[in-house]
Design a protein around this motif. Sequence first.
Motif, PDB file in Angstrom:
ATOM      1  N   MET A   1       0.836  -1.194   0.000  1.00  0.00           N
ATOM      2  CA  MET A   1       0.000   0.000   0.000  1.00  0.00           C
ATOM      3  C   MET A   1       0.880   1.257   0.000  1.00  0.00           C
ATOM      4  SD  MET A   1      -2.816   1.181   2.865  1.00  0.00           S
ATOM      5  CE  MET A   1      -3.829  -0.252   2.538  1.00  0.00           C
ATOM      6  N   SER A   2       0.540   2.219  -0.845  1.00  0.00           N
ATOM      7  CA  SER A   2       1.327   3.442  -0.925  1.00  0.00           C
ATOM      8  C   SER A   2       1.199   4.256   0.351  1.00  0.00           C
ATOM      9  CB  SER A   2       0.850   4.287  -2.108  1.00  0.00           C
ATOM     10  OG  SER A   2       1.480   5.558  -2.083  1.00  0.00           O
ATOM     11  N   THR A   3       2.318   4.835   0.796  1.00  0.00           N
ATOM     12  CA  THR A   3       2.283   5.722   1.947  1.00  0.00           C
ATOM     13  C   THR A   3       2.561   7.166   1.530  1.00  0.00           C
ATOM     14  OG1 THR A   3       4.609   5.248   2.395  1.00  0.00           O
ATOM     15  CG2 THR A   3       2.965   3.911   3.554  1.00  0.00           C
ATOM     16  N   GLU A   4       2.516   7.457   0.211  1.00  0.00           N
ATOM     17  CA  GLU A   4       2.687   8.808  -0.269  1.00  0.00           C
ATOM     18  C   GLU A   4       1.335   9.512  -0.271  1.00  0.00           C
ATOM     19  OE1 GLU A   4       4.672   8.922  -3.992  1.00  0.00           O
ATOM     20  OE2 GLU A   4       6.422   7.824  -3.281  1.00  0.00           O
ATOM     21  N   THR A   5       1.242  10.571   0.473  1.00  0.00           N
ATOM     22  CA  THR A   5      -0.021  11.296   0.593  1.00  0.00           C
ATOM     23  C   THR A   5       0.187  12.741   0.175  1.00  0.00           C
ATOM     24  OG1 THR A   5       0.459  11.641   2.943  1.00  0.00           O
ATOM     25  CG2 THR A   5      -0.987   9.799   2.379  1.00  0.00           C
ATOM     26  N   LEU A   6      -0.876  13.362  -0.331  1.00  0.00           N
ATOM     27  CA  LEU A   6      -0.776  14.698  -0.901  1.00  0.00           C
ATOM     28  C   LEU A   6      -1.141  15.802   0.088  1.00  0.00           C
ATOM     29  CD1 LEU A   6      -2.429  14.023  -4.375  1.00  0.00           C
ATOM     30  CD2 LEU A   6       0.011  14.171  -3.849  1.00  0.00           C
ATOM     31  N   HIS A   7      -2.067  15.513   0.987  1.00  0.00           N
ATOM     32  CA  HIS A   7      -2.603  16.552   1.862  1.00  0.00           C
ATOM     33  C   HIS A   7      -2.084  16.441   3.286  1.00  0.00           C
ATOM     34  CE1 HIS A   7      -5.355  15.941  -1.518  1.00  0.00           C
ATOM     35  NE2 HIS A   7      -5.510  17.245  -1.478  1.00  0.00           N
ATOM     36  N   LEU A   8      -1.832  15.237   3.733  1.00  0.00           N
ATOM     37  CA  LEU A   8      -1.136  15.005   4.991  1.00  0.00           C
ATOM     38  C   LEU A   8       0.329  14.731   4.669  1.00  0.00           C
ATOM     39  CD1 LEU A   8      -3.616  12.668   6.932  1.00  0.00           C
ATOM     40  CD2 LEU A   8      -3.479  15.168   6.973  1.00  0.00           C
ATOM     41  N   ALA A  73     -13.059  15.749   5.322  1.00  0.00           N
ATOM     42  CA  ALA A  73     -12.965  14.538   6.137  1.00  0.00           C
ATOM     43  C   ALA A  73     -12.632  13.316   5.281  1.00  0.00           C
ATOM     44  CB  ALA A  73     -14.269  14.317   6.902  1.00  0.00           C
ATOM     45  N   ALA A  74     -13.189  13.252   4.074  1.00  0.00           N
ATOM     46  CA  ALA A  74     -12.918  12.112   3.195  1.00  0.00           C
ATOM     47  C   ALA A  74     -11.450  12.052   2.800  1.00  0.00           C
ATOM     48  CB  ALA A  74     -13.798  12.195   1.950  1.00  0.00           C
ATOM     49  N   ILE A  75     -10.869  13.207   2.471  1.00  0.00           N
ATOM     50  CA  ILE A  75      -9.459  13.242   2.107  1.00  0.00           C
ATOM     51  C   ILE A  75      -8.587  12.790   3.270  1.00  0.00           C
ATOM     52  CG2 ILE A  75      -7.535  14.780   1.547  1.00  0.00           C
ATOM     53  CD1 ILE A  75      -9.583  16.470  -0.062  1.00  0.00           C
ATOM     54  N   VAL A  76      -8.851  13.355   4.443  1.00  0.00           N
ATOM     55  CA  VAL A  76      -8.032  13.032   5.610  1.00  0.00           C
ATOM     56  C   VAL A  76      -8.161  11.555   5.970  1.00  0.00           C
ATOM     57  CG1 VAL A  76      -7.719  13.465   8.072  1.00  0.00           C
ATOM     58  CG2 VAL A  76      -8.011  15.385   6.495  1.00  0.00           C
ATOM     59  N   GLU A 173     -19.625  15.537   9.346  1.00  0.00           N
ATOM     60  CA  GLU A 173     -18.567  14.638   8.869  1.00  0.00           C
ATOM     61  C   GLU A 173     -18.817  13.144   9.052  1.00  0.00           C
ATOM     62  OE1 GLU A 173     -17.132  18.614   9.554  1.00  0.00           O
ATOM     63  OE2 GLU A 173     -17.602  17.220  11.170  1.00  0.00           O
ATOM     64  N   ALA A 174     -19.701  12.738   9.952  1.00  0.00           N
ATOM     65  CA  ALA A 174     -19.770  11.326  10.342  1.00  0.00           C
ATOM     66  C   ALA A 174     -20.166  10.412   9.192  1.00  0.00           C
ATOM     67  CB  ALA A 174     -20.738  11.150  11.508  1.00  0.00           C
ATOM     68  N   ALA A 175     -21.157  10.794   8.400  1.00  0.00           N
ATOM     69  CA  ALA A 175     -21.611   9.909   7.320  1.00  0.00           C
ATOM     70  C   ALA A 175     -20.488   9.648   6.330  1.00  0.00           C
ATOM     71  CB  ALA A 175     -22.825  10.506   6.618  1.00  0.00           C
ATOM     72  N   THR A 176     -19.730  10.677   6.003  1.00  0.00           N
ATOM     73  CA  THR A 176     -18.603  10.490   5.090  1.00  0.00           C
ATOM     74  C   THR A 176     -17.548   9.576   5.701  1.00  0.00           C
ATOM     75  OG1 THR A 176     -18.936  12.597   3.967  1.00  0.00           O
ATOM     76  CG2 THR A 176     -16.724  11.676   3.911  1.00  0.00           C
ATOM     77  N   LEU A 177     -17.240   9.786   6.968  1.00  0.00           N
ATOM     78  CA  LEU A 177     -16.261   8.914   7.635  1.00  0.00           C
ATOM     79  C   LEU A 177     -16.729   7.469   7.613  1.00  0.00           C
ATOM     80  CD1 LEU A 177     -13.720   8.434   9.337  1.00  0.00           C
ATOM     81  CD2 LEU A 177     -15.098   8.961  11.354  1.00  0.00           C
ATOM     82  N   PHE A 178     -17.995   7.231   7.933  1.00  0.00           N
ATOM     83  CA  PHE A 178     -18.520   5.860   7.926  1.00  0.00           C
ATOM     84  C   PHE A 178     -18.424   5.260   6.521  1.00  0.00           C
ATOM     85  CE2 PHE A 178     -21.646   6.424  11.752  1.00  0.00           C
ATOM     86  CZ  PHE A 178     -20.585   6.737  12.559  1.00  0.00           C
ATOM     87  N   ALA A 179     -18.722   6.075   5.487  1.00  0.00           N
ATOM     88  CA  ALA A 179     -18.682   5.572   4.113  1.00  0.00           C
ATOM     89  C   ALA A 179     -17.261   5.226   3.686  1.00  0.00           C
ATOM     90  CB  ALA A 179     -19.291   6.604   3.165  1.00  0.00           C
ATOM     91  N   VAL A 180     -16.296   6.075   4.034  1.00  0.00           N
ATOM     92  CA  VAL A 180     -14.901   5.800   3.687  1.00  0.00           C
ATOM     93  C   VAL A 180     -14.420   4.538   4.401  1.00  0.00           C
ATOM     94  CG1 VAL A 180     -12.531   6.620   3.925  1.00  0.00           C
ATOM     95  CG2 VAL A 180     -14.310   8.191   3.144  1.00  0.00           C
ATOM     96  N   ALA A 181     -14.699   4.423   5.687  1.00  0.00           N
ATOM     97  CA  ALA A 181     -14.265   3.249   6.438  1.00  0.00           C
ATOM     98  C   ALA A 181     -14.880   1.974   5.871  1.00  0.00           C
ATOM     99  CB  ALA A 181     -14.626   3.406   7.910  1.00  0.00           C
TER     100      ALA A 181
END
Length: 227
Positions: A1-8, A73-76, A173-181
């Motif tokens: 898995m890539s560990t290169e991130t653009l925003h963090l 939140a989705a990006i992070v 933010e919660a719905a987006t976090l749940f969807a990403v997870a």
Amino acid sequence: MSTETLHLRPHEPVAERVLLPGDPGRALRLAQQLITGVPKMLNHHRGLWGYSGIAADGHPLTVQATGMGGPSAAIVAEELIMLGARRLLRVGTCGALSADLQLGQLLSAEAALPGDGASRALGATRPLAPDPKLQAALQAPAGVIVSADLFYDPDPRRADGWRADGAVAIEMEAATLFAVAARHGLAAACVCVVSDIVSTHERIGDEALLAAEEEMGRVAFAALPAA
């Protein structure tokens, strides 16, 4: 898995367990509360303050701000997952839609209605559930929340519709976090401080909010024991 991130742009390792406040200031306060010694800054790029260190139980903990709203939140969340996060717990504030909620109380999300564009863009069409194990570990009253895009919503009828759908509180933010997870098969949950009463526009005082935030930190940390 890539560990290169653009925003963090991490300066420290990301822990497997992560607390996710929206507010960078809250990220710092919770890190100071829960991490032993001086928290080490994980990220400051784009004003998204994050911290990692060893918590009181002797295991790594990360506290990372998401910024406001589902898109941020989705990006992070995606980038934290790239960096090794596996359990994500939102720790934020919400506005009460129900008269049964009081300023300063904690509320955990037993489900999140996708009232925001980001969670719907991720495919959400019905209420999103938190991880059952994480949710069961949160020692706070539970209720259905709705995630929305607008803090200053010009249409009060939307709140009436969300109440009719069973929501007792609103946040962003919660719905987006749940969807990403869920996309990654990972655990996510949410606990918030009630900071506003939507119908009356009452707002919690600064000192009361800080006290409630500290209690939220204790509750959230207790729900995330080291794996």
